[in-house]
Design an enzyme around this catalytic site. Structure first.
Site, PDB file in Angstrom:
ATOM      1  N   TYR A 216      11.075   2.192   6.887  1.00  0.00           N
ATOM      2  CA  TYR A 216      12.375   1.793   7.439  1.00  0.00           C
ATOM      3  C   TYR A 216      13.552   2.135   6.540  1.00  0.00           C
ATOM      4  O   TYR A 216      14.698   2.007   6.928  1.00  0.00           O
ATOM      5  CB  TYR A 216      12.397   0.286   7.703  1.00  0.00           C
ATOM      6  CG  TYR A 216      12.122  -0.551   6.471  1.00  0.00           C
ATOM      7  CD1 TYR A 216      13.139  -0.925   5.614  1.00  0.00           C
ATOM      8  CD2 TYR A 216      10.823  -0.945   6.162  1.00  0.00           C
ATOM      9  CE1 TYR A 216      12.879  -1.685   4.481  1.00  0.00           C
ATOM     10  CE2 TYR A 216      10.558  -1.693   5.028  1.00  0.00           C
ATOM     11  CZ  TYR A 216      11.582  -2.060   4.198  1.00  0.00           C
ATOM     12  OH  TYR A 216      11.320  -2.797   3.081  1.00  0.00           O
ATOM     13  N   HIS A 375      -6.813   8.039  -9.208  1.00  0.00           N
ATOM     14  CA  HIS A 375      -5.901   7.722  -8.105  1.00  0.00           C
ATOM     15  C   HIS A 375      -6.117   6.281  -7.634  1.00  0.00           C
ATOM     16  O   HIS A 375      -5.149   5.527  -7.457  1.00  0.00           O
ATOM     17  CB  HIS A 375      -6.154   8.699  -6.955  1.00  0.00           C
ATOM     18  CG  HIS A 375      -5.394   8.392  -5.709  1.00  0.00           C
ATOM     19  ND1 HIS A 375      -4.173   8.966  -5.415  1.00  0.00           N
ATOM     20  CD2 HIS A 375      -5.663   7.548  -4.676  1.00  0.00           C
ATOM     21  CE1 HIS A 375      -3.743   8.490  -4.255  1.00  0.00           C
ATOM     22  NE2 HIS A 375      -4.626   7.639  -3.783  1.00  0.00           N
ATOM     23  N   GLU A 376      -7.372   5.902  -7.428  1.00  0.00           N
ATOM     24  CA  GLU A 376      -7.654   4.547  -6.963  1.00  0.00           C
ATOM     25  C   GLU A 376      -7.261   3.500  -8.001  1.00  0.00           C
ATOM     26  O   GLU A 376      -6.822   2.401  -7.652  1.00  0.00           O
ATOM     27  CB  GLU A 376      -9.139   4.402  -6.601  1.00  0.00           C
ATOM     28  CG  GLU A 376      -9.591   5.262  -5.426  1.00  0.00           C
ATOM     29  CD  GLU A 376      -8.798   4.987  -4.163  1.00  0.00           C
ATOM     30  OE1 GLU A 376      -8.421   3.818  -3.934  1.00  0.00           O
ATOM     31  OE2 GLU A 376      -8.545   5.929  -3.399  1.00  0.00           O
ATOM     32  N   HIS A 379      -3.831   2.321  -7.493  1.00  0.00           N
ATOM     33  CA  HIS A 379      -3.704   1.213  -6.542  1.00  0.00           C
ATOM     34  C   HIS A 379      -4.012  -0.121  -7.236  1.00  0.00           C
ATOM     35  O   HIS A 379      -3.291  -1.111  -7.052  1.00  0.00           O
ATOM     36  CB  HIS A 379      -4.676   1.395  -5.376  1.00  0.00           C
ATOM     37  CG  HIS A 379      -4.337   2.532  -4.468  1.00  0.00           C
ATOM     38  ND1 HIS A 379      -3.198   2.562  -3.700  1.00  0.00           N
ATOM     39  CD2 HIS A 379      -4.998   3.689  -4.196  1.00  0.00           C
ATOM     40  CE1 HIS A 379      -3.168   3.677  -2.990  1.00  0.00           C
ATOM     41  NE2 HIS A 379      -4.247   4.376  -3.275  1.00  0.00           N
ATOM     42  N   GLU A 403       0.509   5.444  -2.543  1.00  0.00           N
ATOM     43  CA  GLU A 403      -0.085   6.769  -2.704  1.00  0.00           C
ATOM     44  C   GLU A 403       0.657   7.568  -3.771  1.00  0.00           C
ATOM     45  O   GLU A 403       0.040   8.309  -4.543  1.00  0.00           O
ATOM     46  CB  GLU A 403      -0.060   7.516  -1.368  1.00  0.00           C
ATOM     47  CG  GLU A 403      -0.855   6.853  -0.265  1.00  0.00           C
ATOM     48  CD  GLU A 403      -2.303   6.602  -0.657  1.00  0.00           C
ATOM     49  OE1 GLU A 403      -2.931   7.502  -1.248  1.00  0.00           O
ATOM     50  OE2 GLU A 403      -2.808   5.492  -0.374  1.00  0.00           O
TER      51      GLU A 403
END
Length: 447
Positions: A216, A375-376, A379, A403
């Site tokens: 948004y 990468h994980e 997170h 990401e």
């Protein structure tokens, strides 16, 4: 009865009738809103935790019982969010502080599926069936159902290492026939139809329209996406043409058309989400000594746990939060050998109790999985950074942030310097242009 007594009774009756409205008026106060948000966090943490836990149990053990428990937890969480949204409606948001108002608005934005009853149950059933089909698909040799290759690790390894076009196509096509047969396509079409129906009941044009609203921060999302694509298109076309030419030189014109798309089964990965597995074919300077990081990882006997600890060490070296011991104890880094059917696709989990964070993936000793684990862990780091915020703020401001964090970190962990620092490279190659490009070039598109 005297007039004064009658008036008193009338006043009491009016006050009793106004209690619900007086309560709503009271909810315009900052204090009432903060009390509501505290209750939302306290009650919500338990329901979010249970929902994530049941999903974890399902993805690490695909059984009908776990499917049922996952669906029940989703229903309980959905009911809670609907009740909270109804309660938020009683607040006058304009009378509240900016941060309080923002939290209430975020609760209102939790839209769910827009379905209920049998349709909601059907949507969840289809989702579970597709997940299980994807995770358990195999390719069998001939008609022998006992001689089959599962996706992970067998088919993944075959796609990465084989250079036989016929074998690669057999694996690529066979796996897709296994997980995307006619029944799967019918299920997916029905799933999309239900998603769109639910979204339309909530006022969206379709589910795509609903998803785009999560970004948004930009009203010109489509225009900005087109601009960014136009900006990188020349570079990507050049890269695509270069890789296609290299594959053409390797496989020949019977398999690669210099004026057409690259056949997916020749890119070293089932999806294909990364091109690192075909570096032996596409490396720009073949005369330079090529660094095969996968072979280095195998020589060091790295496991998924080893690579996860290296990823944690990297984040700690940046001054970030170390994971706690239970992360390594409770995560799933290897495919179980106890007969369980699992979802191997890499996912990081936040259990919403401020201490339980896990990764689920079936790692192989490969450079690709080394990258994916880092990468994980991006997170996981994000989860730990916002664990003490109010519940409604424990998420990415928009899906791209999560990401982006992981992929930004990956850029630093795949350099020769870092690989030398952690002991994978015994010595650094010469710093010239050919070595920088030809020795080690991770052409990577992460999921």
């Amino acid at each position: 009865m005297k007039a004064s007594s009658c008036n008193f009774v009338v006043i009491i009756c009016v006050l009793v009738a106004l209690i619900p409205y007086l309560s709503a008026i009271n909810n315009t106060s900052e204090e009432a809103a903060l009390e509501f948000l505290e209750r939302y966090t306290t009650e919500g943490e338990k329901l979010f935790h249970d929902h994530v836990l049941q999903n974890w149990n399902l993805y690490t053990d695909l059984t009908e019982e776990n499917q049922q428990k996952s669906a029940e937890s989703a229903a309980n969480l959905g009911l809670f969010i609907r009740e909270m949204k109804d309660e938020v409606a009683s607040f006058d948001l304009s009378a509240l502080s900016t941060e309080t108002r923002m939290q209430l608005e975020l609760i209102l934005s939790f839209s769910g599926s827009g379905l209920s009853g049998n349709k909601l149950g059907r949507l969840r059933l289809l989702g579970n069936q597709m997940t299980e089909r994807y995770s358990t698909g195999k390719v069998c040799k001939g008609d022998d159902s006992d001689d089959c290759l599962p996706f992970d690790p067998d088919l993944e390894t075959l796609m990465a290492t084989s250079r036989n076009c016929s074998v690669l196509y057999w694996a690529w096509y066979g796996w897709r026939e296994s997980v995307a047969n006619q029944q799967a396509r019918d299920d997916f079409a029905e799933y999309v139809s239900l998603l769109n129906e639910g979204s339309r009941t909530q006022g969206w044009a379709d589910t795509g329209d609903k998803w785009r609203q999560t970004l948004y921060m930009r009203d010109d999302l489509k225009e900005e996406t087109a601009r960014l694509y136009a900006e990188i298109k020349p570079l990507f076309l050049s890269l695509h043409a270069y890789v296609r030419r290299k594959l053409y030189e390797y496989y020949g014109s019977d398999y690669v058309n210099l004026n057409g798309p690259i056949p997916s089964h020749l890119l070293g990965n089932m999806h294909p989400r990364a091109w690192t597995n075909i570096m032996d074919i596409v490396t720009p300077y073949p005369s330079k000594k090529r660094i095969d990081v996968t072979e280095l990882i195998k020589a060091k006997n790295y496991t998924g746990l080893t690579m996860a600890k290296l990823a944690d060490d990297f984040f700690k070296s940046l001054g970030m939060i170390p994971v706690n011991p239970r992360f390594f104890r409770d995560s799933m880094f290897e495919k179980p050998d106890d007969g369980r059917q699992v979802v191997c696709y890499p996912v990081a989990f936040d259990f919403y109790n401020k201490e339980d964070f896990r990764i689920k993936m079936c790692t192989d000793p490969s450079f690709e999985d080394f990258i994916i684990l880092h990468h994980e862990m991006g997170h996981i780091q994000y989860f730990m950074q916002y664990k003490d915020l109010p519940l409604v703020f424990r998420n990415s401001p928009n899906p791209g942030f999560h990401e982006g964090i992981g992929d930004t970190i990956v850029l630093s962990t795949v350099t020769n310097k870092h690989l030398h620092t952690i002991g994978l490279l015994e010595e650094l190659p010469e710093e010239d242009y050919g070595n920088r490009i030809g020795c080690f070039t991770p052409i990577t598109i992460l999921r």
